[in-house]
Design an enzyme around this catalytic site. Structure first.
Site, mmCIF file in Angstrom:
data_model
loop_
_atom_site.group_PDB
_atom_site.id
_atom_site.type_symbol
_atom_site.label_atom_id
_atom_site.label_comp_id
_atom_site.label_asym_id
_atom_site.label_seq_id
_atom_site.Cartn_x
_atom_site.Cartn_y
_atom_site.Cartn_z
ATOM 1 N N PRO A 217 0.780 -1.243 0.000
ATOM 2 C CA PRO A 217 0.000 0.000 0.000
ATOM 3 C C PRO A 217 0.810 1.290 0.000
ATOM 4 O O PRO A 217 0.261 2.349 -0.296
ATOM 5 C CB PRO A 217 -0.840 -0.113 1.274
ATOM 6 C CG PRO A 217 -0.082 -1.048 2.151
ATOM 7 C CD PRO A 217 0.619 -2.003 1.236
ATOM 8 N N LYS A 218 2.095 1.212 0.291
ATOM 9 C CA LYS A 218 2.906 2.434 0.337
ATOM 10 C C LYS A 218 3.980 2.408 -0.748
ATOM 11 O O LYS A 218 5.095 2.873 -0.549
ATOM 12 C CB LYS A 218 3.526 2.599 1.715
ATOM 13 C CG LYS A 218 2.471 2.851 2.785
ATOM 14 C CD LYS A 218 3.081 3.072 4.133
ATOM 15 C CE LYS A 218 1.984 3.354 5.151
ATOM 16 N NZ LYS A 218 2.545 3.594 6.480
ATOM 17 N N ASN A 219 3.607 1.917 -1.893
ATOM 18 C CA ASN A 219 4.534 1.773 -3.011
ATOM 19 C C ASN A 219 4.201 2.851 -4.052
ATOM 20 O O ASN A 219 3.163 2.790 -4.703
ATOM 21 C CB ASN A 219 4.376 0.370 -3.605
ATOM 22 C CG ASN A 219 5.221 0.122 -4.813
ATOM 23 O OD1 ASN A 219 5.391 0.982 -5.672
ATOM 24 N ND2 ASN A 219 5.740 -1.084 -4.911
#
Length: 177
Positions: A109-111
């Site tokens: 999700p934090k890519n």
């Protein structure tokens, strides 16, 4: 999670479909510059990806290779850039691409790279109708996910969505803290 959107890895060097491609593996100089321990599947799929980048092939089999590379390293910008090129060249089903991205984002999700790719797909579709619901799902899991918030803000501005529901949603989350 839909079956088959993110494939399991296998060695391309053993796959008869890939006998026409000569993989380009890292040179000794490249390996010695930065020592990173890669498994055999990683070296294999990225060796084939380098060969494909060199040839410029865009095909369904390349999309499968790119899927494997994403599974091995979802933060590789070159993989995502080439995927965008293939999606456009092949006339890929953009809704299917969004479903694939749903899975990748929920796992990463934090890519930045995957969110950038999602933005491009939404732009090509000209439709962000599913994006607020999807970003809400991601934000519900981690309300400080800058990437999800940034994508959400971009959708609201780019597609001229009403501001008040967005302000209400944001205020609700602020009040929960």
């Amino acid at each position: 999670m839909e079956e088959g959107l993110i494939p399991t890895s296998s060695l391309y060097k053993d796959d008869p479909e890939w006998t026409d491609v000569k993989p380009i593996y890292e040179s000794e100089e490249e390996r010695s510059a930065v020592r990173i321990k890669y498994d055999e599947e990683f070296r294999d799929c990225f060796g084939y990806l380098r060969a494909i980048l060199s040839s410029g092939e865009k095909s369904e089999r390349v999309m499968k290779l790119v899927d494997t590379c994403i599974q091995k390293n979802a933060a590789n910008y070159t993989v995502w850039q080439y995927r965008r090129e293939c999606v456009q060249a092949l006339g890929w089903d953009l809704r299917k691409e969004l479903r694939f991205l749903d899975e990748v984002i929920l796992e990463n999700p934090k890519n930045y790279q995957v969110w950038h790719h999602r933005r491009a797909v939404v732009e090509w579709l000209g439709d962000a109708s599913e994006e607020l619901t999807f970003t809400q799902e991601v934000i519900d899991d981690e309300n400080k996910n800058y990437h999800a918030w940034q994508h959400r803000q971009w959708c609201v501005r780019r597609f001229e969505m009403p501001a008040q529901p967005e302000l209400d949603y944001s205020l609700k989350l602020i009040m929960e803290v």
